[in-house]
Write an enzyme that holds these catalytic residues in place. Sequence first.
Site, PDB file in Angstrom:
ATOM      1  CB  SER A   1       2.635  21.867  29.734  1.00 44.37           C
ATOM      2  OG  SER A   1       2.382  21.289  30.927  1.00 44.37           O
TER       3      SER A   1
ATOM      4  CG  ASP B   1      -4.455  25.009  31.619  1.00 42.99           C
ATOM      5  OD1 ASP B   1      -4.945  24.043  32.086  1.00 42.99           O
ATOM      6  OD2 ASP B   1      -3.266  25.579  31.550  1.00 42.99           O
TER       7      ASP B   1
ATOM      8  CG  HIS C   1      -2.139  22.458  29.912  1.00 44.63           C
ATOM      9  ND1 HIS C   1      -1.911  23.372  30.723  1.00 44.63           N
ATOM     10  CD2 HIS C   1      -1.378  21.399  29.872  1.00 44.63           C
ATOM     11  CE1 HIS C   1      -0.543  22.992  31.036  1.00 44.63           C
ATOM     12  NE2 HIS C   1      -0.189  21.935  30.530  1.00 44.63           N
TER      13      HIS C   1
END
Length: 502
Positions: free
Chosen positions: A183, A425, A479
């Site tokens: 991320s 994601d 994610h």
Amino acid sequence: MSKFFFLSFLSSICIVLGVSVLTKAAPRDALITFLPGFNGSFPSKHYSGYMTVGDTPPQNLFYYFAESEREPSKDPVVLWLNGGPGCSSMDGLVYEHGPFNFVAGNTRSSLPTLHLNEYSWSKVSNIIYLDSPCGVGFSYSNDTRTYESSDLEAATYTHKFLLEWFKEYPEFSSNPFYVAGESYAGVYVPTLASEIVNGTAICSVMFELWNIQIETDRQKGYMVGNGVTDPEFDDNALVPFVHGMGLISDTMFEEVDAACAGNYHSSPGERCNKMIQKVLDGLNVYDILEPCFHNPNVEEDGNGNNSLPISFRQLGITERPLPVRKRMFGRAWPFRAPVGDGIVTPWPQLISNFEVECTNDRVASVWLNDRNVRNAIHAAPVTEIGEWTICCELSFDHNAGSMIPYHKNLTAHGFRVLIFSGDHDMCVPFTGSQAWTRSLGYKVVDEWRPWRSSADQVAGYVQEYSNNLTFLTIKGAGHTVPEYKPREALDFYSRWLEGKPI
């Protein structure tokens, strides 16, 4: 090529090498001897505590270190960073690839039960989970002004942490070293790698002494999962990704494309913002196969609001024996705000919301806020630093810009790099990562092909470039890839660390 990376890393531990590193072992007061909720023998030695870095004022950065369950004296040391910015790396420990699986207790306040995780990344590596920057997770300072941070400052203090950590754990100073994260760690990781490179002049004499060994067996690198990289590539990938996955119609795509003039990064005007909100409505941006629970205070049992049929959602089901956590971020979000704007948020229309929908983190919060747990892991008590939260609100300056020049520079100097993406994601779509890796202009040395898991199933797709750059997708993952696909995550992680084909 591998020599450059190791020389770079030696610069960050050269002070350690000058203090008889082989005569000192890991600090006994950091050893974890038990964990509430777990009955049994630890699979390896675990340590945790604080490293104090800086002096104006000092920052107390919290880490949890799990030795490899295989050969800790030889296996790589990996630093793991979660994103946000403002999200704790205990997220990675509890929900993703830590040594334990956490099964929720019978009540909302009861402690979870811990079981050994057969897909832990400590199976093949020594791994450090670091709460960074200061103010995140258990990391704290006595002066809360230090909770204002930036891309470059976070890299500087993480580098300082590594200096101190290797002083305390010098027996690992000659192990292969890697940095990994997901991320917003798409920014943390390459900026940290560059910070380490900038110290290479400090120990030039020591480098010459290590020259032969470095040349033959020291290849290092970094890996980033679903990582923030470049605002235009990342943000502009979202709406085409949603359309390509069949979640909006051709008509809706044409409408939002016209409203935004094909530019979703700058969000030009109220009409564009409203159309983007319409695209996001009802979806879990972290995994389009998962339901979206709109009230984080309501216990999730699979009955929340969801726009996808159960049969379709089963394609992304996890093998992990615990409920998949539905909350990953508070207000912090992996999309970039303009430099100097402070809080990260994905789209202007969501700025007023502190809690992001589709989220809940009861298991980690209950466990990490328990007094006995904090004592066991040597974390400061609630009375001193407050409750642990998965993510916190930071004043954060995005002053590093696009990560593409960082990747270009680092790959040109011998870093092995793995960019991996869960292909379901919507937060940082794999299509954006695929596009920016291609934009580097490196020669394709292994064309797009499927890769297979240890269960002999197609687990995703991979494309390899010159300059030791690999782009990888994980089929059906969201994610946080190891959370959704733990077996497959350990498969590509271990193969890549060992230099084997994926």
